[in-house]
Scaffold this active site. Structure first.
Site, PDB file in Angstrom:
ATOM      1  N   HIS A 367       5.084  12.246   0.445  1.00 33.56           N
ATOM      2  CA  HIS A 367       4.048  11.739  -0.466  1.00 33.56           C
ATOM      3  C   HIS A 367       2.639  12.142  -0.063  1.00 33.56           C
ATOM      4  CE1 HIS A 367       6.619   8.878  -2.725  1.00 33.56           C
ATOM      5  NE2 HIS A 367       7.313   8.869  -1.598  1.00 33.56           N
ATOM      6  N   LYS A 559      -7.902   2.466  -7.326  1.00 32.74           N
ATOM      7  CA  LYS A 559      -7.001   3.090  -6.349  1.00 32.74           C
ATOM      8  C   LYS A 559      -7.455   2.669  -4.963  1.00 32.74           C
ATOM      9  CE  LYS A 559      -8.371   7.110  -8.146  1.00 32.74           C
ATOM     10  NZ  LYS A 559      -7.101   7.723  -8.522  1.00 32.74           N
ATOM     11  N   ARG A 560      -6.596   2.906  -3.952  1.00 34.76           N
ATOM     12  CA  ARG A 560      -7.019   2.620  -2.589  1.00 34.76           C
ATOM     13  C   ARG A 560      -8.311   3.383  -2.265  1.00 34.76           C
ATOM     14  NH1 ARG A 560      -3.649  -0.627   0.962  1.00 34.76           N
ATOM     15  NH2 ARG A 560      -5.037   0.128   2.588  1.00 34.76           N
ATOM     16  N   LYS A 565     -10.092  10.528  -1.909  1.00 36.71           N
ATOM     17  CA  LYS A 565     -10.091  10.133  -3.324  1.00 36.71           C
ATOM     18  C   LYS A 565     -11.521  10.158  -3.899  1.00 36.71           C
ATOM     19  CE  LYS A 565      -5.961   7.195  -2.791  1.00 36.71           C
ATOM     20  NZ  LYS A 565      -4.932   7.668  -3.745  1.00 36.71           N
ATOM     21  N   THR A 667      -0.409   8.162  -9.648  1.00 36.05           N
ATOM     22  CA  THR A 667       0.406   7.561 -10.703  1.00 36.05           C
ATOM     23  C   THR A 667      -0.490   6.705 -11.599  1.00 36.05           C
ATOM     24  OG1 THR A 667       0.986   5.870  -9.071  1.00 36.05           O
ATOM     25  CG2 THR A 667       2.647   7.557  -9.543  1.00 36.05           C
ATOM     26  N   LYS A 671      -0.659   6.114 -15.770  1.00 32.24           N
ATOM     27  CA  LYS A 671      -0.716   4.811 -16.443  1.00 32.24           C
ATOM     28  C   LYS A 671      -1.924   4.754 -17.382  1.00 32.24           C
ATOM     29  CE  LYS A 671       1.290   2.954 -12.280  1.00 32.24           C
ATOM     30  NZ  LYS A 671       0.979   2.446 -10.926  1.00 32.24           N
TER      31      LYS A 671
HETATM   32  O1  HBZ Z   1       2.069   8.108  -3.034  1.00 32.64           O
HETATM   33  C1  HBZ Z   1       0.770   8.020  -2.476  1.00 32.64           C
HETATM   34  C2  HBZ Z   1       0.026   9.315  -2.752  1.00 32.64           C
HETATM   35  O2  HBZ Z   1      -1.254   9.267  -2.156  1.00 32.64           O
HETATM   36  C3  HBZ Z   1      -0.104   9.486  -4.251  1.00 32.64           C
HETATM   37  O3  HBZ Z   1      -0.719  10.700  -4.557  1.00 32.64           O
HETATM   38  C4  HBZ Z   1       1.280   9.429  -4.895  1.00 32.64           C
HETATM   39  O4  HBZ Z   1       1.175   9.397  -6.291  1.00 32.64           O
HETATM   40  C5  HBZ Z   1       2.028   8.190  -4.446  1.00 32.64           C
HETATM   41  C6  HBZ Z   1       3.459   8.170  -4.954  1.00 32.64           C
HETATM   42  O5  HBZ Z   1       4.103   9.374  -4.704  1.00 32.64           O
HETATM   43  N1  HBZ Z   1       0.882   7.735  -1.064  1.00 32.64           N
HETATM   44  C7  HBZ Z   1       0.795   6.474  -0.619  1.00 32.64           C
HETATM   45  O6  HBZ Z   1       0.659   5.526  -1.374  1.00 32.64           O
HETATM   46  N2  HBZ Z   1       0.908   6.305   0.737  1.00 32.64           N
HETATM   47  C8  HBZ Z   1       0.820   5.115   1.366  1.00 32.64           C
HETATM   48  O7  HBZ Z   1       0.592   4.079   0.787  1.00 32.64           O
HETATM   49  C9  HBZ Z   1       1.036   5.086   2.830  1.00 32.64           C
HETATM   50  C10 HBZ Z   1       1.473   3.919   3.398  1.00 32.64           C
HETATM   51  C11 HBZ Z   1       1.677   3.873   4.755  1.00 32.64           C
HETATM   52  C12 HBZ Z   1       1.438   4.981   5.524  1.00 32.64           C
HETATM   53  C13 HBZ Z   1       0.997   6.147   4.964  1.00 32.64           C
HETATM   54  C14 HBZ Z   1       0.790   6.196   3.605  1.00 32.64           C
HETATM   55  O8  HBZ Z   1       1.666   4.931   6.838  1.00 32.64           O
END
Ligand code: HBZ
Length: 825
Positions: A367, A559-560, A565, A667, A671
């Site tokens: 991801h 978003k975060r 971003k 995502t 939406k």
């Molecule tokens: O996953 C997100 C991507 O940034 C986004 O572009 C994508 O649409 C989405 C679904 O595929 N990644 C995350 O949300 N990542 C985390 O939340 C995360 C959580 C814990 C971690 C590292 C990343 O240790």
């Protein structure tokens, strides 16, 4: 197919009368109260279990159908799930809302009043966790036999509050009042070991089989929540593990002598494992505990998967034909070594056969593209916490590197790059490498992401094993993010298309294309958007005290908070608007409301300061009578799935402005477009695919693409040269530096300015001019109401591709090779 079990009898009826009778009965016999004395929570819990019981019926039939069919199951392993509120969803999926409303009215309560007790399980951080929830929804809707495995964190993602504009994190005690949607399943508990030593097996000549004696054991207790499909009888489950100390952990002797704290020491230590969700990797703290969590999830889930496999099957040859495990990012990747350990050490399968089974069982979804987000674990930590797993990693790596050496004789450089072990002062295990080595399929989450993964982050692997690499572009569930979030638009769509078939066949939204040319339809479309904005305005006023104008352009960035971003770029635009209004207050401006939503990781100081700056800018903007006539900035705290469902239907403009090549997919972008917001965005992640589908005319594109950004970095990027060359940019940055948003104190936001002019890691300044000019085009477009509405309709009409149903179908066809199992009513 033979029915191996006695026929299951239905226990709940399906009429309004049955429902009403069950409500009263549950209020009396489950909740132990009466209509006269019931409180709000009593009402909510009673309604919840009454609705839930309708799903239990379907679940029982699903389990029986799965048992009879003995199909291949998808097991989705994820450290995170952001399920969102359950009540509305389950009312919709059981089609009982039409009964509940009149019954509630009769009793003098509203559904909305009860819903405030419906706490969203915040068991995730952001996109990755919400994607897991969307995929589960679609798997059930498509009748795919599947189980989601996760951790039942006692505290989910922190609650965000603001104090003097600064983010303050409060614990999310989501189960405080109980969770009516989950069923404990103590019989399926598992024991998980940590630490300890390994012993050779004297009878094993290969030396590959060993015996692990853990130094500590913890119990994993499961509970499950129901995951219903829409428009089908299938109800799958998500199984969540909670850590419990083993019974011996309570030190009765110490308690007896008054050492009350010491007596429960081991209990506290064990139960800390599932205590709290990690708010991503930005904090160094608690790394060991995080690895413990990962292994805890994996160990419990694999044992459960094997238990389930053995209910209908024996022997190991057929395991990978019945079991496919999807690893959601690297967090559960230690599963590759755990399955090897279980097969080789505990079940006596030979190494080669075990490896073949393991590799055929696992698949890995990546991801990210940020190298710093790829997990690595210190070898020394693994050796201590999971000594046997570390040995297995060495062995896997040994055989793997033999393969690499055979493919590239004499090239030790490629060996060093691909090794699962990263050499250096501190040797580390590269979890992404382990995932690729141990999987059949590896996938990225949008076309550009998959391409860049193969070209950069995982280049050597994609060269060696091109057949392993796939793209599966993300999607979102139209049930939650269109039908539930936006009932008005859904009704309009259904009226226009003739029926609700679009809810499970989202490409049918194409039928709206012609309606976009009908002025009456466009007026109705605008009316829906406006009503949604009126509702949002009321909610925003309640949470921030700021009044917003429902007729202003609703410009949202939700978003975060992350540097890549580029919330900082959005803020530079806001400040530029402020400066323009100040310079020429008499000019006409398109009225805008800029809405921010999102959390920053508690240890991510740069982003917490940026949040503070957003709030400070909002204060200045909203309290200046001249500026506030044209512009408002609002930042409702604690953005989550529930709030997303409020904001998204009211948005006119969707900010997707990451530096190209950094956002894996996104995502939220899907939406928002699906709800008729127009996107202003870079050629990044799934933005590209959105633009391809909605058409370049209906998308506001700006900025560098990924190759241009990479080229600029190579040529030596100097943010200062952009600053110096652009008057408005200089003014915006200088406005921050002047202390204008800190009552004249220049020091408060100096780090923001330094970051911009110093490194500007994500090149916001390089894209500033293109972005601001593009925002001018947006404002211009907004003034042509009919044209804007047409673009909005076309966005919705052409985003059917972004249903997570399509995503799941692609996983099924390319990766999982599973077939649906229909459940009869
Ligand atoms: O996953 C997100 C991507 O940034 C986004 O572009 C994508 O649409 C989405 C679904 O595929 N990644 C995350 O949300 N990542 C985390 O939340 C995360 C959580 C814990 C971690 C590292 C990343 O240790």
């Amino acid at each position: 197919m033979t029915e191996a079990r006695p026929r299951l009898r239905r226990t709940v009826g399906d009429s309004l009368e049955d429902f009403e009778r069950d409500l009263i009965s549950n209020l009396y016999y489950q909740r132990g109260t009466t209509i006269e004395s019931a409180s709000g929570p009593d009402g909510y819990h009673t309604l919840a279990v009454t609705v839930r019981d309708r799903l239990v019926d379907r679940y029982a039939r699903t389990a029986a159908a799965h048992y009879a069919a003995n199909p291949r199951f998808v097991y989705y392993l994820s450290a995170e799930y952001l399920l969102g509120r359950q009540l509305r969803q389950n009312l919709l999926y059981t089609d009982t809302e039409r009964w509940v409303r009149p019954i509630a009215e009769d009793l003098g309560v509203s559904l909305e009043a009860l819903e405030v007790y419906d706490v969203e399980p915040g068991l995730g951080n952001g996109g990755l966790g919400r994607l897991a929830a969307c995929l589960l929804d679609s798997m059930a809707t498509l009748d795919i036999p599947a189980v989601g495995y996760g951790i039942r964190y006692e505290f989910g993602i922190f609650k965000q509050t603001f104090r003097d504009g600064q983010q303050v994190e409060r614990p999310d005690d989501w189960t405080f009042y109980g969770n009516p949607w989950e069923f404990p399943a103590p019989d399926d508990r598992q024991l998980v070991g940590f630490y300890g030593t390994t012993k050779a097996d004297p009878k094993d000549p290969t030396g590959l089989k060993k015996h692990w004696v853990p130094g500590e054991t913890v119990r994993g207790e499961p509970s499950h929540m129901l995951v219903p499909g829409y428009g089908t009888q299938t109800v799958n489950i998500i199984r969540l593990w909670q850590a419990r100390a083993s019974r011996e952990s309570f030190d009765l002797a110490r308690f007896g002598v008054g050492q009350y704290v010491e007596a429960v020491d081991d209990i506290v230590k064990a139960e800390n494992i599932s205590k709290v969700l990690y708010p991503d990797d930005s904090t160094e703290l608690g790394r060991e505990l995080r690895l413990k969590q990962q292994y805890f999830l994996v160990a419990c889930s694999l044992r459960d998967i094997i238990r389930r496999y053995r209910l209908r099957n024996s022997g190991w040859e057929g395991f990978a034909d019945k079991v496919v495990i999807q690893l959601n990012d690297t967090h559960p990747v230690v599963a590759v070594t755990e399955l090897m350990r279980l097969l080789v050490d505990e079940h006596g399968v030979g190494w080669d056969e075990a490896w073949s089974i393991t590799r055929r069982t696992f698949n890995y979804t990546c991801h990210t593209l940020l190298p710093e987000a790829l997990e690595t674990w210190p070898v020394r930590l693994l050796e201590r916490l999971l000594p046997r797993h570390m040995e297995i990693i060495y062995a896997i790596n040994h055989f793997f590197l033999e393969e690499v050496r055979a493919a590239y004789p004499g090239d030790e450089d490629v060996v060093r790059r691909m090794s699962v072990i990263q050499e250096g002062d501190e040797r580390r295990v590269r979890m992404a490498h382990l995932a690729v080595v141990g999987s059949t399929a590896v996938n990225g989450v949008a076309e550009l992401h998959t391409k860049l993964l193969a070209e950069t982050t995982l280049h050597d692997f994609a060269t060696l094993w091109p057949e392993r690499f796939h793209n599966v572009t993300n999607g979102v569930t139209p049930r939650r993010f269109l039908r539930m979030a936006n009932p008005r638009l859904s009704t309009l769509i259904t009226e226009s298309l003739g029926d609700e078939g679009w809810l499970t066949d989202l490409e049918r939204l194409h039928g709206l294309g012609t309606a976009a040319d009908d002025p009456a339809f466009r007026a109705a479309w605008r009316d829906v958007k406006r009503q949604n904005k009126v509702e949002l305005a009321a909610a925003v006023e309640r949470s921030t005290g700021v009044l917003i104008d429902p007729d202003a352009l609703a410009d949202v960035m939700i978003k975060r908070f992350h540097e890549y971003k580029r919330q900082q770029l959005k803020l530079l635009h806001v400040i530029t608007m402020v400066n323009r209004i100040r310079a020429d207050p008499q000019a006409t401006y398109v009225p805008r409301t800029v809405l921010f939503g999102g959390k920053a990781a508690p240890g991510y100081h740069a982003m917490k300061l940026l949040i503070q700056l957003v709030n400070a800018v909002a204060d200045v903007v909203n309290t200046d009578p001249v500026i506030a006539r044209h512009l408002r900035v609002v930042f409702p705290p604690d953005y989550n799935v529930t709030k997303a469902q409020f904001v998204i239907p009211a948005a006119d403009l969707s900010e997707q402005i990451s530096l190209a090549g950094k956002e894996a997919s996104g995502t939220g972008n899907m939406k928002l477009a699906l709800n008729g917001a127009l996107t202003i965005g870079t050629l990044d992640g799934a933005n590209i695919e959105i633009r391809d589908r909605v058409g370049a005319d209906n998308f506001f594109l700006f900025g560098m693409d990924a190759p241009a950004a990479a080229a600029l970095r190579r040529s030596g990027y100097s943010p200062r040269s952009f600053y110096e060359a652009d008057f408005e940019l200089r003014l915006a940055v200088d406005t921050i530096a002047s202390g204008a948003f800190a009552k004249g104190d220049r020091s408060v936001f100096a780090p923001v300015v330094d970051a911009m002019l110093g490194r500007d890691e994500y090149m916001a300044l390089a894209d500033y001019r293109a972005y601001v000019d593009c925002q001018d085009t947006v404002a211009e477009a907004w003034t042509d109401t009919e044209r804007w509405t047409r673009m909005s309709v076309l966005n919705t009409a052409r985003c059917g591709f972004f249903s997570s149903d399509r995503t799941v179908r692609e996983y099924c066809a390319q990766i999982w090779k599973v077939d649906p199992v229909r459940v009869s009513p």
